[in-house]
Design a protein around this motif. Sequence first.
Motif: not given
Length: 96
Positions: A86-92
Amino acid sequence: MGRPLSRTPGEGRSESANSFTARATPCAVASAGVTVTLGLDAGAMSPIARIRSGIAYLNANRARLFWWWIAYQSIKGVITLSLIWIPLFLLWLRNE
């Protein structure tokens, strides 16, 4: 207190909740109301006997261990999803 910490293959569930069976020199230790009973010396078992004993334990506790494994995988998945994906998706999404 719950289930015994270890059970040799073929033992029933009639053991007291405060007993623990292991393979070591014969002795019994009592402290704070908990009795620890130790069997044969662990060093005297051959590697093949240890493997056979482990396989017998797995076969005797197959269903219980399966559900523990499912619970472990579920918790691991939730933690991985929430702390990594989820944090990676939000950063993306923020970088686009």
